[in-house]
Motif scaffolding. Sequence first.
Motif, mmCIF file in Angstrom:
data_model
loop_
_atom_site.group_PDB
_atom_site.id
_atom_site.type_symbol
_atom_site.label_atom_id
_atom_site.label_comp_id
_atom_site.label_asym_id
_atom_site.label_seq_id
_atom_site.Cartn_x
_atom_site.Cartn_y
_atom_site.Cartn_z
ATOM 1 N N ARG A 8 -45.323 -73.166 -50.442
ATOM 2 C CA ARG A 8 -46.125 -72.664 -49.503
ATOM 3 C C ARG A 8 -46.388 -74.072 -48.419
ATOM 4 O O ARG A 8 -46.352 -73.758 -47.422
ATOM 5 C CB ARG A 8 -47.418 -72.107 -49.979
ATOM 6 C CG ARG A 8 -47.230 -70.908 -50.676
ATOM 7 C CD ARG A 8 -46.177 -69.744 -49.751
ATOM 8 N NE ARG A 8 -47.257 -68.948 -49.373
ATOM 9 C CZ ARG A 8 -47.138 -67.847 -48.290
ATOM 10 N NH1 ARG A 8 -46.015 -67.862 -47.976
ATOM 11 N NH2 ARG A 8 -47.812 -66.913 -47.947
ATOM 12 N N GLN A 9 -46.750 -75.152 -49.103
ATOM 13 C CA GLN A 9 -46.807 -76.378 -48.580
ATOM 14 C C GLN A 9 -45.550 -76.668 -47.554
ATOM 15 O O GLN A 9 -45.729 -76.932 -46.517
ATOM 16 C CB GLN A 9 -47.292 -77.406 -49.433
ATOM 17 C CG GLN A 9 -48.356 -77.360 -50.030
ATOM 18 C CD GLN A 9 -48.577 -78.450 -51.005
ATOM 19 O OE1 GLN A 9 -48.126 -79.481 -51.111
ATOM 20 N NE2 GLN A 9 -49.855 -78.302 -51.704
ATOM 21 N N ARG A 10 -44.319 -76.701 -48.322
ATOM 22 C CA ARG A 10 -43.100 -76.909 -47.407
ATOM 23 C C ARG A 10 -43.047 -75.792 -46.268
ATOM 24 O O ARG A 10 -42.596 -76.363 -45.078
ATOM 25 C CB ARG A 10 -41.865 -76.806 -48.569
ATOM 26 C CG ARG A 10 -40.563 -77.115 -47.590
ATOM 27 C CD ARG A 10 -39.444 -77.075 -48.961
ATOM 28 N NE ARG A 10 -39.288 -75.813 -49.376
ATOM 29 C CZ ARG A 10 -39.272 -75.684 -50.890
ATOM 30 N NH1 ARG A 10 -39.613 -76.602 -51.541
ATOM 31 N NH2 ARG A 10 -39.173 -74.449 -51.466
ATOM 32 N N GLU A 11 -43.253 -74.665 -46.482
ATOM 33 C CA GLU A 11 -43.138 -73.498 -45.112
ATOM 34 C C GLU A 11 -44.193 -73.964 -44.235
ATOM 35 O O GLU A 11 -43.696 -73.983 -43.015
ATOM 36 C CB GLU A 11 -43.500 -72.155 -45.788
ATOM 37 C CG GLU A 11 -42.381 -71.604 -46.869
ATOM 38 C CD GLU A 11 -42.819 -70.376 -47.618
ATOM 39 O OE1 GLU A 11 -41.929 -69.572 -48.044
ATOM 40 O OE2 GLU A 11 -44.052 -70.048 -47.303
ATOM 41 N N ALA A 12 -45.340 -74.121 -44.692
ATOM 42 C CA ALA A 12 -46.560 -74.469 -43.390
ATOM 43 C C ALA A 12 -45.800 -75.665 -42.775
ATOM 44 O O ALA A 12 -45.965 -75.732 -41.583
ATOM 45 C CB ALA A 12 -47.740 -74.823 -44.324
ATOM 46 N N ALA B 266 -56.022 -70.876 -44.692
ATOM 47 C CA ALA B 266 -54.971 -71.226 -45.633
ATOM 48 C C ALA B 266 -53.774 -72.159 -45.139
ATOM 49 O O ALA B 266 -53.481 -73.084 -45.636
ATOM 50 C CB ALA B 266 -54.350 -69.919 -46.430
ATOM 51 N N VAL B 267 -53.477 -71.837 -43.771
ATOM 52 C CA VAL B 267 -52.306 -72.547 -43.019
ATOM 53 C C VAL B 267 -52.796 -74.098 -42.971
ATOM 54 O O VAL B 267 -52.120 -75.034 -43.434
ATOM 55 C CB VAL B 267 -52.188 -72.169 -41.832
ATOM 56 C CG1 VAL B 267 -51.488 -73.148 -41.051
ATOM 57 C CG2 VAL B 267 -51.475 -70.837 -41.902
ATOM 58 N N SER C 50 -54.981 -75.612 -44.826
ATOM 59 C CA SER C 50 -55.207 -76.225 -46.339
ATOM 60 C C SER C 50 -53.543 -76.402 -46.764
ATOM 61 O O SER C 50 -53.442 -77.639 -47.288
ATOM 62 C CB SER C 50 -55.659 -75.279 -47.265
ATOM 63 O OG SER C 50 -55.413 -75.799 -48.491
ATOM 64 N N HIS C 51 -52.733 -75.690 -46.590
ATOM 65 C CA HIS C 51 -51.353 -76.063 -46.954
ATOM 66 C C HIS C 51 -50.732 -77.052 -46.229
ATOM 67 O O HIS C 51 -49.821 -78.092 -46.578
ATOM 68 C CB HIS C 51 -50.384 -74.609 -46.826
ATOM 69 C CG HIS C 51 -50.812 -73.585 -47.784
ATOM 70 N ND1 HIS C 51 -50.689 -73.672 -49.094
ATOM 71 C CD2 HIS C 51 -50.901 -72.388 -47.658
ATOM 72 C CE1 HIS C 51 -50.969 -72.606 -49.847
ATOM 73 N NE2 HIS C 51 -50.930 -71.795 -48.846
ATOM 74 N N THR C 52 -50.887 -77.155 -44.956
ATOM 75 C CA THR C 52 -50.354 -78.370 -44.161
ATOM 76 C C THR C 52 -51.144 -79.354 -44.417
ATOM 77 O O THR C 52 -50.167 -80.420 -44.585
ATOM 78 C CB THR C 52 -50.652 -77.887 -42.494
ATOM 79 O OG1 THR C 52 -50.067 -76.699 -42.353
ATOM 80 C CG2 THR C 52 -50.033 -79.090 -41.602
ATOM 81 N N ARG D 30 -52.468 -80.583 -47.248
ATOM 82 C CA ARG D 30 -52.141 -80.757 -48.513
ATOM 83 C C ARG D 30 -50.475 -81.113 -48.614
ATOM 84 O O ARG D 30 -50.357 -82.238 -49.491
ATOM 85 C CB ARG D 30 -52.121 -79.801 -49.634
ATOM 86 C CG ARG D 30 -53.783 -79.752 -49.983
ATOM 87 C CD ARG D 30 -54.034 -78.688 -50.702
ATOM 88 N NE ARG D 30 -55.606 -78.230 -51.083
ATOM 89 C CZ ARG D 30 -56.062 -77.287 -51.306
ATOM 90 N NH1 ARG D 30 -55.182 -75.977 -51.750
ATOM 91 N NH2 ARG D 30 -57.485 -77.265 -51.504
ATOM 92 N N GLY D 31 -49.856 -80.471 -47.848
ATOM 93 C CA GLY D 31 -48.213 -80.764 -47.888
ATOM 94 C C GLY D 31 -48.071 -82.127 -47.365
ATOM 95 O O GLY D 31 -47.161 -82.777 -47.746
#
Length: 97
Positions: free
Chosen positions: A49-53, A77-78, A80-82, A84-85
């Motif tokens: 999910r981090q990679r996708e974002a 959530a986007v 957050s994933h971005t 953290r990624g």
Amino acid sequence: MSGVFVAAVAALAFEVAPGQHRLLRVEAPVPLDDDQRALVAALKELPTRQREALVLRHWLGLREAEIAAAMGISCGAVKSHTSRGMAALTRVLEERR
């Protein structure tokens, strides 16, 4: 950034389990330089999910609302994933130096 590299990163972002759909698929081999290979290798280490974002935001240029719709998650959530990624990607790349 070359279009070929963007396609390679986008294809990597959407590697999914068998039977699931892919948003993008690259058929031809993609020539990458050393920095690009290092980035692709680092992206592979991130949670899906981090990679996708990250790819949707930074390589494909989508806005948060577009990413949320594409991933089926909230804008929060986007973010957050971005975030953290990016932190994880930075850490991985610095460890490789």
